[in-house]
Design an enzyme around this catalytic site. Sequence first.
Site, PDB file in Angstrom:
ATOM      1  N   GLU A   1       0.794  -1.227   0.000  1.00 40.62           N
ATOM      2  CA  GLU A   1       0.000   0.000   0.000  1.00 40.62           C
ATOM      3  C   GLU A   1       0.831   1.284   0.000  1.00 40.62           C
ATOM      4  O   GLU A   1       0.690   2.127   0.900  1.00 40.62           O
ATOM      5  CB  GLU A   1      -0.982  -0.001   1.182  1.00 40.62           C
TER       6      GLU A   1
ATOM      7  N   GLU B   1      -6.279  -7.817  -0.605  1.00 39.41           N
ATOM      8  CA  GLU B   1      -6.978  -7.582   0.660  1.00 39.41           C
ATOM      9  C   GLU B   1      -8.418  -7.192   0.365  1.00 39.41           C
ATOM     10  O   GLU B   1      -8.688  -6.439  -0.576  1.00 39.41           O
ATOM     11  CB  GLU B   1      -6.321  -6.451   1.475  1.00 39.41           C
TER      12      GLU B   1
END
Length: 452
Positions: free
Chosen positions: A208, A314
């Site tokens: 991320e 995710e």
Amino acid sequence: MGLNSTWDNSARANVNVPPLTEAFNYTETPMRGVNLGGWLILEPFITPSFFDIYNLSEGIVDEYTLSAHLGDNAKDTFEKHYMSFITEQTFSDIRDAGLDHVRIPYPYWAVENLEGDPYVEKVSWRYLLRAIEWARKYGLRVNVDLHSVPGNANGWNHSGHQGQVLWLNGTMGEYYGNLTLGYHERLAAFFAQERYKNLVTLYGLVNEPNMMVLDPPTVINWTSTAYDIVREKGYEGYIVFGDGFRGAPSWAGVFNQSRYPGMVLDIHQYMIFNQGLIAQSHSAKINFVCQSWVSDMQISSNPATGHGPTIVGEWSQADTDCLRYLNNVGVGSRWEGTFNVSDPSLQVLMPSCPGATNCTCDLANAPPETYDDAYKEFLLMSAESQMTAFESNGGWGFMYWTWKTETADATQWSYERGMSAGIMPQLAYNRTYNCTNGGTPDFVALGLLETY
């Protein structure tokens, strides 16, 4: 464990996937996997017991501040957690759930600390190797994910140190970027060993990277260099890069497969960090998944409109951001209008639930045995619709966040607890709802309050 001179790759997770002696063809068979979040790097909502015992005024909000506070006691504290939170039984249970991949987040201090770091260095590395061997025993393929990098790529607590983004940013940004490349030189050489072929099939560069803050061209150039280093060190599996929250279309042509073969885009799809999605009705949320996220996979998986090979590394079935510590220790929720972050531009101080009235987190945070039947039906349909979307239109599949949580109020974030509660499919490859069969129910007509 993890350094034996012989190994056995004969295991097969289930009849839908090949044994580890054979390559996994992601273009024909979608991965169905789960993350081991909150284990080798703490995340407060997953393991709240580490943070509940402190007053907010003490400032213990992440692994960095907790490690600094514990001092000489940190090693014993964290190693007890590593030993008990995830065990061999975990991998057996993951296999029995019909899953075939595990994504294992680990931090840079698993290799070594930077000068001045308070983290417990090198200990979690042994548990990472142990986990990989347990995955081998049960036929599960592994995505090793460097979840925290020097300088912090996103500023969030799950990167170890909540706060500033210094990686590739500011006066020290290049320095931290180069340090991270140095870690990859060592890590890639290690995972290039023959013993990990067909087992560690996915290698994550950085989790991320917050490209809402970072300069996109700088991150792209760093990613290109990192890719080349990993290949030069002999790793032949797939190399995973994060989408940086830029959206699928922005990656079209950036890393073409002729120059970057085996480069895979990782998109993280959550409903609950967006006010607009939180405010939608239960039925609208299902329709959004079956329309918008199916479309996203179509765009992303086509090299003409997106990157090409795409995974969803995710996601969660949670439909509120109510869970304690989810938005950081001491921060409330968008749902109730108590999202009191330090940046005024990001604060949400008016309720965001559908209708914006009677917004309470009590129902979402209640133990799952108190869920009414309509809510359980919605949660199961939400999970199965997302699984369908992430496998559609050439998508390479998914990794759920996460397998295990400490407490029952976090059931909607735990695949393990969700199965026990009947809100996740008992076998990931044997599902009832697929976005096309029967349409979306009117959950209000079924008696489900939109504020539930």
